[in-house]
Structures are given as C-alpha cells and as structure tokens.
Design an enzyme around this catalytic site. Structure first.
Site, PDB file in Angstrom:
ATOM      1  N   CYS A  91       1.434  -0.027  -9.555  1.00 20.48           N
ATOM      2  CA  CYS A  91       2.273   0.995  -8.620  1.00 20.48           C
ATOM      3  C   CYS A  91       3.897   1.219  -9.411  1.00 20.48           C
ATOM      4  CB  CYS A  91       2.866  -0.522  -7.469  1.00 20.48           C
ATOM      5  SG  CYS A  91       3.118  -1.612  -7.525  1.00 20.48           S
ATOM      6  N   GLU A 107       5.733  -3.376   0.654  1.00 21.01           N
ATOM      7  CA  GLU A 107       6.035  -3.316  -0.863  1.00 21.01           C
ATOM      8  C   GLU A 107       5.437  -1.789  -0.958  1.00 21.01           C
ATOM      9  OE1 GLU A 107       6.908  -4.867  -2.690  1.00 21.01           O
ATOM     10  OE2 GLU A 107       7.867  -6.723  -2.315  1.00 21.01           O
ATOM     11  N   GLY A 121       0.744  -1.162   0.561  1.00 19.43           N
ATOM     12  CA  GLY A 121      -0.181  -0.323   0.055  1.00 19.43           C
ATOM     13  C   GLY A 121       1.238   0.748   0.056  1.00 19.43           C
ATOM     14  N   VAL A 142       1.188   4.925   5.821  1.00 20.99           N
ATOM     15  CA  VAL A 142       0.359   3.343   6.503  1.00 20.99           C
ATOM     16  C   VAL A 142       1.623   2.814   6.414  1.00 20.99           C
ATOM     17  CG1 VAL A 142      -1.421   1.692   5.782  1.00 20.99           C
ATOM     18  CG2 VAL A 142      -1.951   4.027   5.297  1.00 20.99           C
ATOM     19  N   GLY A 143       3.057   2.550   5.036  1.00 25.01           N
ATOM     20  CA  GLY A 143       4.045   1.542   5.924  1.00 25.01           C
ATOM     21  C   GLY A 143       4.498   1.731   6.761  1.00 25.01           C
TER      22      GLY A 143
HETATM   23  P1  NAD Z   1      -5.193   0.552   0.356  1.00 17.14           P
HETATM   24  O1  NAD Z   1      -5.987   2.037   0.448  1.00 17.14           O
HETATM   25  O2  NAD Z   1      -6.061  -0.350   0.149  1.00 17.14           O
HETATM   26  O3  NAD Z   1      -4.813   0.556   1.760  1.00 17.14           O
HETATM   27  C1  NAD Z   1      -4.216  -0.499   1.917  1.00 17.14           C
HETATM   28  C2  NAD Z   1      -4.340  -1.330   2.879  1.00 17.14           C
HETATM   29  O4  NAD Z   1      -4.442  -0.392   4.134  1.00 17.14           O
HETATM   30  C3  NAD Z   1      -5.921  -2.070   3.059  1.00 17.14           C
HETATM   31  O5  NAD Z   1      -6.057  -3.104   3.328  1.00 17.14           O
HETATM   32  C4  NAD Z   1      -6.253  -0.687   3.681  1.00 17.14           C
HETATM   33  O6  NAD Z   1      -7.651  -1.049   4.619  1.00 17.14           O
HETATM   34  C5  NAD Z   1      -4.963  -0.805   4.779  1.00 17.14           C
HETATM   35  N1  NAD Z   1      -4.614   0.372   6.026  1.00 17.14           N
HETATM   36  C6  NAD Z   1      -5.111   1.650   5.472  1.00 17.14           C
HETATM   37  N2  NAD Z   1      -5.040   2.046   6.548  1.00 17.14           N
HETATM   38  C7  NAD Z   1      -4.399   1.851   7.552  1.00 17.14           C
HETATM   39  C8  NAD Z   1      -4.433   1.877   9.004  1.00 17.14           C
HETATM   40  N3  NAD Z   1      -4.265   3.083   9.402  1.00 17.14           N
HETATM   41  N4  NAD Z   1      -3.413   1.054   9.301  1.00 17.14           N
HETATM   42  C9  NAD Z   1      -3.114  -0.050   8.833  1.00 17.14           C
HETATM   43  N5  NAD Z   1      -3.340  -0.323   7.777  1.00 17.14           N
HETATM   44  C10 NAD Z   1      -3.593   0.205   7.165  1.00 17.14           C
HETATM   45  O7  NAD Z   1      -4.248   0.843  -0.653  1.00 17.14           O
HETATM   46  P2  NAD Z   1      -3.394   1.845  -0.698  1.00 17.14           P
HETATM   47  O8  NAD Z   1      -2.645   2.162  -0.241  1.00 17.14           O
HETATM   48  O9  NAD Z   1      -4.045   3.293  -1.572  1.00 17.14           O
HETATM   49  O10 NAD Z   1      -2.596   1.739  -2.219  1.00 17.14           O
HETATM   50  C11 NAD Z   1      -2.187   2.549  -3.559  1.00 17.14           C
HETATM   51  C12 NAD Z   1      -0.678   2.636  -2.624  1.00 17.14           C
HETATM   52  O11 NAD Z   1       0.303   1.017  -2.581  1.00 17.14           O
HETATM   53  C13 NAD Z   1      -0.527   3.630  -3.861  1.00 17.14           C
HETATM   54  O12 NAD Z   1       1.188   4.386  -3.210  1.00 17.14           O
HETATM   55  C14 NAD Z   1       0.943   2.202  -4.823  1.00 17.14           C
HETATM   56  O13 NAD Z   1       2.007   2.367  -5.314  1.00 17.14           O
HETATM   57  C15 NAD Z   1       1.542   1.078  -3.775  1.00 17.14           C
HETATM   58  N6  NAD Z   1       1.105  -0.066  -4.203  1.00 17.14           N
HETATM   59  C16 NAD Z   1       1.923  -0.738  -4.622  1.00 17.14           C
HETATM   60  C17 NAD Z   1       2.917  -1.747  -4.338  1.00 17.14           C
HETATM   61  C18 NAD Z   1       4.383  -2.699  -4.744  1.00 17.14           C
HETATM   62  O14 NAD Z   1       4.000  -3.637  -5.162  1.00 17.14           O
HETATM   63  N7  NAD Z   1       5.030  -2.255  -4.611  1.00 17.14           N
HETATM   64  C19 NAD Z   1       1.365  -2.404  -5.259  1.00 17.14           C
HETATM   65  C20 NAD Z   1       0.120  -1.939  -5.071  1.00 17.14           C
HETATM   66  C21 NAD Z   1      -0.089  -0.697  -4.491  1.00 17.14           C
END
Ligand code: NAD
Length: 475
Positions: free
Chosen positions: A253, A219, A197, A201-202
């Site tokens: 991503c 990731e 994600g 949040v990471g």
């Molecule tokens: P998202 O909003 O679905 O969030 C990802 C997950 O994090 C979800 O399951 C969500 O419920 C959880 N989450 C949200 N807030 C949280 C919190 N406070 N604490 C714990 N968990 C929480 O997805 P997103 O973040 O919008 O995804 C898009 C991002 O992900 C972009 O930055 C994209 O580049 C990145 N991404 C990376 C990869 C990779 O393989 N490196 C793949 C896909 C997406």
C-alpha cells in the site's frame, strides 16, 4: 469467561458475536500482565511456526522467505515487543491539568476498551495486516472478530488455525470467506471496525458502520508519489526505489506508485534503476522470472488488471524503458518502468498496486504541488533530495498519511509513528500507542476533591453575573 469449547465457527456470525458480547466485560477487566501474556502467545506461535508460514505464503503468491520473515513475522513480533514494553504506562490513567474555573477537581483520561471489534484484512500482507491490528485490539482489552482475505487462502487458513488454537472464540474468532461473509459481519452492531483494503470497499464499510454509529479505522490506499529533485543522487536511491517498489511485487500500500522526477535527473534515474533491478532480480542473466527474490501477482484477475495498465499506456504513446515481459500462467510481470505517461492513461489514474512504475518529470517544483494536490491525498509521499529547503517546500505544501525523506517504506516499521492515511487514503491511525488508542475509548474523568460550583448556581444575581464575566475576561 466463557467455557472453552473449541469450535469451527463457520458462518454463524451472530452466535459468535453474542458470545463475544457476553464476554466483553470480563476481557475489558483483564490486567496488563494478562494482556501481555496473550500477546506473547501470539509471538511465540509465530516464531515457532516460521517454516509453515513461509510455506503458506509461498503457496499463495510465491512470497520470498526473507520478505515473509521481515514484513510479516517481524512486523508483528517487533510490534508486540514494543506494545508489551509500553502497555503498562498506556493503561494507566493519564493525568491532565485542571483549569482554575474547576478548582477543587482533578482530571484524567481513562483508555477503556471499545468492546466488540471487527477486523477485515487484505491479501497483500495477509498475516501482518490481520494480526497487527489484533495486537492493538487485544492490548486495549477488546474482543475481536477477524476476517482475513479470501485471496490468500493458505495464509488465511493458517490465521484461523493459529487464533483457534490460542483463543476461545468468545474472545477472538476468525471467519474466512469473501465479500458475503464480510457483509454478514458488517451487519452486526460492532463498537469499532478496522478495515484495511481499497477505498471503494472502505466506503461500503463506513456506510455499514454508520448504521450502528460504530467508529472506524480505514487503512486504505491510493497513488503514493515519490518526488526526486535535481539534487538527489540517482545511484544512491536506485536501490531504495527498486526494493521499495518491487518488494511483494509492488503490492504494497505504501509502495511508490509513480516517480515525479526533476527533468535533469530523469535519464540518470532510469539508467540506475535498470542497474539495480538487474543486480537484485537478474544477476545471473536468466531472467527475473527465475529469481527467488521476486514474488508474483496474487491472482490472474489482478495480473490482467496490471497488464492492462501497460497495454493501455503503450497504446496511448508511453514508452517501456525497462521490463514489460509478462507470463500469464505464472501471474508474472517483469519490473516495468514507463515514461511518456499522462493522465489519459489508466496507469496514471488508478492505484497500480503491481510491478509497474511510471515516471513523470517536472521543470519547476510548483508543477509538482499543483499535480499532487489536484488528486486525492496519498497514503505516503516520499521525497528524495539533498536540499533541505526543497524538502521543506514539498513537505509544507502537500498532505499525506506519512512521509519518508531519502528512503522508502520504513515508516511502517517504526511503532513510535502513527501509521495511516488521510481521507481517501484512510481514516484513523495505527501502530504502537496510536493503534492502542484507536481501539480505546478515551474517557474523560473528573473527580471533585473539595469545594463545589455553588457560586454560579441560580438565582443569577449580579454577583454571579460578575463572576462569570470575570471567567471570560481572566480565565
Ligand atoms: P482485498 O480484496 O483482500 O479486500 C480487503 C478485504 O475486504 C477482504 O477481507 C475482502 O474480503 C473484503 N471485502 C471485499 N469486498 C467487500 C465488500 N463488498 N464488503 C465488505 N468487505 C469486502 O484487498 P484489496 O482491497 O484488493 O487490497 C488492496 C488495497 O488495500 C489497496 O488499495 C491498498 O493500497 C490497500 N491497502 C492499504 C493498507 C494500509 O495499511 N493503508 C495496507 C494494505 C493494503
């Protein structure tokens, strides 16, 4: 192994975690064949439910069927086939040489399962980014709790149904829900957390992991540039750029976030992009919004976010070269190409993660290096060039999770390559052996076959001293 009651685990995360913890040892002892059988079950399920998967993903954000099959189903089945082919050799103790100082011993690396793992997945590839890490976790012999994204509820419900049908909850359990559910899961003392994600949040995930010193795979994302030099063939690359950027509506991503084009090629690139976009999404001239090959932005919040990038850029002087049309009640934004952008604009500061492609241009390649290296290390860096020396120049002076030269996105599909970011774009690698390794503890094992180390035991006589001096000098 625990008895086979099928339950709806709801939000009772602690109880399920404890059930998994009690089961972790049994799962860790499973053989290669048993693990392969589990992976094949997933593979068969996906293949036999293709129509349902296409339906749920269309309902979530009109993902075209071809993209579902290629980037969701095949992304997993291809990985499963690769893992099944190689798992036996990965699970074998890996012999390593032993130094002269340790004469009489032999050494190997044992890949043992980490144990209890948590997988938190995003919405943009809601099936493959949830199940691919699970494939690695199962291959490595772990028990897993999985949280798909709340933003794609139809696909998440499918993931839950599938895993509930295929596994006891004491081995694999799914928790649907949003941030509070993720937060509850993150309080548990997992051995490993695999999060996909956004980087903000990471950081939350990494802090939560620190509480239990759990290892993490993050990731993440960021701004992935595509450099196009003066030797690139604009006509040839326009199709790659259009596919790579607008697949999944730019919500990939590793999509190129922006193009960094040599000034002499800029007009050619814009012209050829216009041609490729028309061919791919508007061949009948009715408008891209009528194309079955073009998905939608996942929800209205993200639609507004991406639309604001265009509005902000235009207000600050950018030019819309291609596209720009938006339809709010469809979360639709036309493939949009901007020029005249600069770093005062949000489109050049945030990860776009949508169907907007800004183009910046350069005169000399040193500018490119300075600009890219002033920002965060990207998840992907692409180079379009017919000049080997130029390509090497850009490769040697930048850092990125992965790179593709003269194409886009393909790195994700090669299970032989490590996939993942660097720092802000991610920590740890996945795919194939790297995914297996990420979910394994590399246990170093030594065995004494003969002799002892008694020649260095106390008392530390001159003879011992001479011997250790010899070690330093010659071994
Ligand atoms: P998202 O909003 O679905 O969030 C990802 C997950 O994090 C979800 O399951 C969500 O419920 C959880 N989450 C949200 N807030 C949280 C919190 N406070 N604490 C714990 N968990 C929480 O997805 P997103 O973040 O919008 O995804 C898009 C991002 O992900 C972009 O930055 C994209 O580049 C990145 N991404 C990376 C990869 C990779 O393989 N490196 C793949 C896909 C997406």
């Amino acid at each position: 192994m625990e008895t086979s009651i099928k339950i709806d685990v709801g939000t009772d995360v602690r109880r399920v975690f404890e059930a998994q913890r009690a089961n972790a040892l049994a799962i860790s002892l499973t053989s290669t064949d048993e693990r392969i059988a589990k992976l094949r079950k997933i593979q068969d399920y996906l293949v036999s439910h293709q129509e349902e998967i296409k339906r749920v993903m269309y309902a979530d954000f009109r993902k075209p069927a071809v993209e579902v099959v290629l980037a969701e189903i095949f992304a997993i089945t291809g990985e499963i086939k690769f893992v099944c082919k190689n798992l036996s050799s990965w699970m074998k103790p890996q012999k390593v040489p032993t130094s002269m100082a340790n004469v009489g011993t032999s050494s190997h690396i044992k890949h043992e399962p980490k144990g209890n793992v948590l997988i938190i997945a995003p919405w943009n590839y809601p099936l493959s980014l949830c199940i691919k890490p699970l494939v690695s976790a199962i291959a490595a012999g772990n028990v897993a709790m999985v949280k798909p994204s709340e933003m794609t509820p139809n696909t998440s419900a499918f993931v839950k149904k599938m895993l509930n049908e295929l596994f006891e909850y004491s081995e694999v359990a799914v928790f649907e829900g949003d941030a509070p559910v993720a937060t509850a899961l993150l309080r548990l003392p997992f051995n490993h957390i695999f999060y996909t994600g956004n980087p903000a949040v990471g950081k939350i995930v990494m802090k939560a992991a620190a509480e239990h010193l759990a290892s993490v795979t993050l990731e993440l994302g960021g701004k992935s540039p595509c450099i196009i030099d003066e030797t690139a063939d604009a006509k040839k690359i326009a199709g790659m750029l259009t596919w790579g950027k607008w697949l999944n509506n730019g919500q990939t991503c590793i999509a190129p976030d922006y193009l960094y084009v040599h000034e002499s090629k800029k007009d050619d690139v814009v012209r050829e992009l216009q041609g490729a976009i028309t061919r791919m999404y508007n061949a009948d001239g009715r408008g891209v919004e009528h194309s079955d090959s073009y998905s939608r932005i996942v929800n209205n919040r993200h639609f507004e976010r991406v639309k604001n990038y265009i509005d902000d850029a235009v207000q600050k002087g950018a030019k819309i070269e291609i596209g720009g049309k938006t339809i709010s009640n469809q979360n639709f934004i036309e493939p949009t190409v901007l020029t005249g952008v600069n770093d005062d604009m949000t489109v050049m500061r945030d990860e776009i993660f949508g169907p907007v492609l800004p183009i910046i241009s350069y005169h000399n390649r040193e500018e490119v290096i300075r600009y890219i290296n002033a920002g965060q290390k990207p998840l992907a860096l692409y180079i379009m060039s017919n000049d080997t020396e130029n390509t090497q120049y850009f490769m040697d002076r930048t850092s990125a999770g992965d790179s593709v030269i003269n194409d886009l996105l393909l790195q994700f599909g090669n299970s032989e390559l490590p996939f993942g970011g660097v720092n802000n774009s991610g920590i740890g690698k996945t795919n194939g052996f790297f995914g297996f390794q990420e979910f394994s503890n590399l246990r170093g094992v030594m065995k004494r076959n003969f002799g002892t180390m008694k020649f260095v035991y106390p008392p530390y006589t001159d003879k011992v001293q001479k011997l250790v001096n010899f070690f330093v000098k010659y071994l």
